[in-house]
Design a protein around this motif. Structure first.
Motif, short mmCIF file in Angstrom:
data_model
loop_
_atom_site.label_atom_id
_atom_site.label_comp_id
_atom_site.label_asym_id
_atom_site.label_seq_id
_atom_site.Cartn_x
_atom_site.Cartn_y
_atom_site.Cartn_z
N LEU A 1 -10.81 14.78 -2.23
CA LEU A 1 -12.16 14.56 -2.13
C LEU A 1 -12.16 13.22 -1.29
N TYR A 2 -11.35 12.22 -1.34
CA TYR A 2 -11.41 11.10 -0.76
C TYR A 2 -11.03 11.26 0.90
N SER A 3 -10.13 12.20 1.05
CA SER A 3 -9.66 12.27 2.63
C SER A 3 -10.47 12.88 3.38
N LYS A 4 -10.84 14.14 2.68
CA LYS A 4 -11.92 15.25 3.22
C LYS A 4 -13.41 14.39 3.26
N LEU A 5 -13.87 14.08 2.18
CA LEU A 5 -15.27 13.49 2.19
C LEU A 5 -15.58 12.12 2.09
N THR A 6 -14.36 11.46 2.09
CA THR A 6 -14.50 9.93 2.00
C THR A 6 -15.36 9.50 0.55
N GLU A 7 -15.22 10.27 -0.31
CA GLU A 7 -15.90 9.89 -1.72
C GLU A 7 -14.73 9.64 -2.42
N TYR A 8 -14.82 8.33 -3.10
CA TYR A 8 -13.64 7.84 -3.96
C TYR A 8 -13.98 8.56 -5.35
N VAL A 9 -12.99 9.13 -5.95
CA VAL A 9 -13.06 9.57 -7.39
C VAL A 9 -11.90 8.78 -8.19
N ARG A 10 -12.15 7.96 -9.27
CA ARG A 10 -11.08 7.28 -9.83
C ARG A 10 -10.20 8.21 -10.40
N GLY A 11 -8.99 7.87 -10.22
CA GLY A 11 -7.76 8.90 -10.50
C GLY A 11 -6.98 8.24 -11.66
N PRO A 12 -6.00 9.04 -12.17
CA PRO A 12 -5.04 8.50 -13.34
C PRO A 12 -4.22 7.21 -13.10
N ALA A 13 -4.27 6.88 -11.80
CA ALA A 13 -3.42 5.86 -11.62
C ALA A 13 -3.95 4.38 -11.71
N PHE A 14 -5.56 4.30 -11.79
CA PHE A 14 -6.25 3.28 -11.84
C PHE A 14 -5.75 2.57 -13.13
N ASP A 15 -5.33 3.09 -14.20
CA ASP A 15 -4.91 2.46 -15.36
C ASP A 15 -3.56 3.23 -15.84
N GLY A 16 -2.95 2.40 -16.46
CA GLY A 16 -1.47 3.19 -17.06
C GLY A 16 -0.28 2.21 -16.95
N PRO A 17 0.77 2.46 -17.77
CA PRO A 17 1.74 1.87 -18.11
C PRO A 17 2.74 1.48 -16.74
#
Length: 526
Positions: free
Chosen positions: A54-70
């Protein structure tokens, strides 16, 4: 704006169905449509890869699972802008990070690599950077972020370097030029991710360094980090594009040049009005976070000081320009011939700094007392430590000697070489010893990775036309932790000094406009 939501069990991403999203469905894993209250939605796995589509094709940022985590291990807690950067790194196999100096790009790249390692995508990571940052920046940050991981700096003889590469270390760190000399060993190293720091060195795609690095990065994750992606012209984007994301480029270099630049005469090309838009499309997907957007820093003032040439300097300048020859000041009667216009300009700039190069690392000295007097006066007025830049090694050595006589030898440090030249020892002395308050250096020696917030005055004894070097060198004091108002001073002695500064500032302004456009995509998400 794309409307998305993640399910409560954190496994599915729900996207509102639109004409823009429909063509992307084959690229999204486990993708299906469903109806809800008369509207159509898409459901797919909530993964970094799907968010990246979605980001590379539409330049729309969607929060992914790496935003938080161990995977956010180590001494520091990531700032919001670092979490966003990590998230976008993990969403894109080929990615540009143009975040400003001091925004934590290094730690962000390492955290992102740790996330990819945790989900089984990446095992070995190769970090390619400038020689001066291998230990000072990357090895230090790896120790801070993931001390439990093995790491090795590639150095030594050919056999020693090959053994280090083959050691199986989690992180292997090498300088840009080392890629070509150890290419065969690197190709056998089974690296999954290549992080290219200070990636502007690849703007010329025809160098052996660029060719080797392009081949090394094929079919691998590849992230390019630089705060100065376009230091000279729009053509700089061609080299970066070929390396990181060639699918975004036109079919030929000539086509790209024709689209972004117009030829004024046989030697000069200038940017077209729409060049910035085309460059923006090429350097994508990318992120840009400005330093001032996430770090509160005091303001920076820029001051120009007109300094008259001494008679010896003025006479030398006139002779160089009029006769294409230079008569040595310290060896009367001996001359040096000048072969072309470029050499004329270089010799004039050398004379303005008080030295003229006459051989390999040999310089003839001229009276430069007017410039030295102004420099001494500025240093005396400075409240703290001072960074002085000169373009030539001969000038640096001479200034160190003359300033040592004025302020005492312990007060002056010198940096004119990379790792192994004594540079690190001198910088450590300058940083940690109160008596040492002046560091004299060539700008390229100091242009990357160093944090010198004990400095709040930078003096350009000799100005440069290289926008990347200028921006990076000034940023040594403009880092998180700086508490005082900063001053950048240019000493200008002749028309050639003025011309160099004008060219540099024009390139800086264009680059900043381009980066502001990139930043519009991600502003508001951190």
């Amino acid at each position: 704006m794309l409307h998305t939501v993640v399910t409560n069990d954190m496994t599915r991403l729900i996207v509102h169905y639109t004409p823009d999203v429909a063509p992307l469905m084959p690229l999204l894993t486990d993708c299906q449509t469903f109806e809800f209250e008369g509207e159509t939605f898409i459901s797919c796995d909530w993964t970094a890869a799907n968010c990246g589509v979605l980001y590379s094709k539409l330049t729309e940022y969607v929060r992914g699972p790496a935003f938080d985590g161990p995977h956010f291990t180590g001494r520091f807690t990531p700032r919001p802008e670092q979490r966003l950067t990590v998230d976008l790194f993990t969403q894109n196999r080929r990615f540009y990070c143009f975040n400003g100096l001091g925004t934590g790009k290094t730690a962000s790249a390492i955290w992102a690599a740790e996330y990819l390692r945790a989900i089984g995508v990446v095992r070995r990571v190769l970090i390619v950077s400038t020689l001066s940052t291998l230990k000072q920046v990357w090895e230090r940050e790896l120790q801070n972020v993931c001390p439990h991981r093995s790491r090795v700096i590639v150095r030594g003889t050919r056999d020693e370097r090959a053994k280090r590469i083959a050691s199986g270390a989690d992180y292997t760190i090498i300088n840009h030029d080392g890629v070509k000399s150890t290419f065969d060993a690197l190709m056998k190293g089974n690296f999954d991710l290549v992080i290219l720091d200070e990636a502007t060195v690849y703007r010329n795609d025809t160098t052996e360094r660029s060719k080797a690095t392009r081949q090394l990065c094929e079919n691998k994750w590849c992230w390019a980090l630089t705060a100065t992606p376009r230091p000279r012209s729009s053509m700089d984007a061609w080299g970066l594009g070929r390396l990181v994301n060639p699918s975004k480029l036109p079919k030929s270099k000539i086509a790209f040049q024709s689209a972004t630049m117009v030829q004024v005469n046989d030697f000069v090309w200038v940017d077209r009005p729409n060049a910035m838009d085309i460059v923006l499309q090429v350097l994508n997907p990318s992120i840009r976070i400005k330093t001032e957007d996430c770090v509160s820093l005091p303001e920076t003032s820029y001051l120009d000081f007109e300094v008259p040439l001494t008679k010896a300097q003025a006479d030398a300048r006139k002779q160089i320009i009029d006769q294409f020859v230079y008569t040595l000041n310290q060896t009367p009667g001996q001359t040096v011939s000048i072969t072309n216009a470029s050499d004329v300009r270089n010799k004039v700039l050398q004379a303005a700094e008080g030295v003229v190069k006459i051989g390999d690392d040999e310089f003839d000295q001229l009276d430069y007392s007017t410039s030295l007097d102004v420099l001494v006066n500025m240093i005396e007025q400075a409240e703290g430590k001072v960074l002085v830049f000169a373009n030539f090694r001969g000038t640096v050595r001479r200034l160190v000697a003359d300033l040592g006589k004025e302020f005492g030898p312990d007060a002056v440090a010198m940096a004119i070489g990379g790792q192994g030249s004594g540079r690190d020892t001198e910088i450590d002395r300058f940083s940690n010893h109160p008596a040492c308050r002046i560091l004299v250096a060539t700008p390229k020696t100091m242009a990357h990775g160093l944090n010198l917030t004990m400095v709040n005055v930078t003096i350009w004894f000799g100005v440069t036309s290289d926008a990347e070097t200028y921006e990076q060198a000034n940023a040594r004091m403009r880092r998180p932790g700086q508490t005082r108002r900063m001053i950048v001073i240019h000493l200008l002695r002749c028309p050639e000094d003025h011309a160099s500064l004008k060219v540099c500032q024009g390139r800086v302004d264009y680059q900043n406009d381009l980066l502001d456009m990139v930043g519009e995509y991600t502003r508001g998400h951190y």
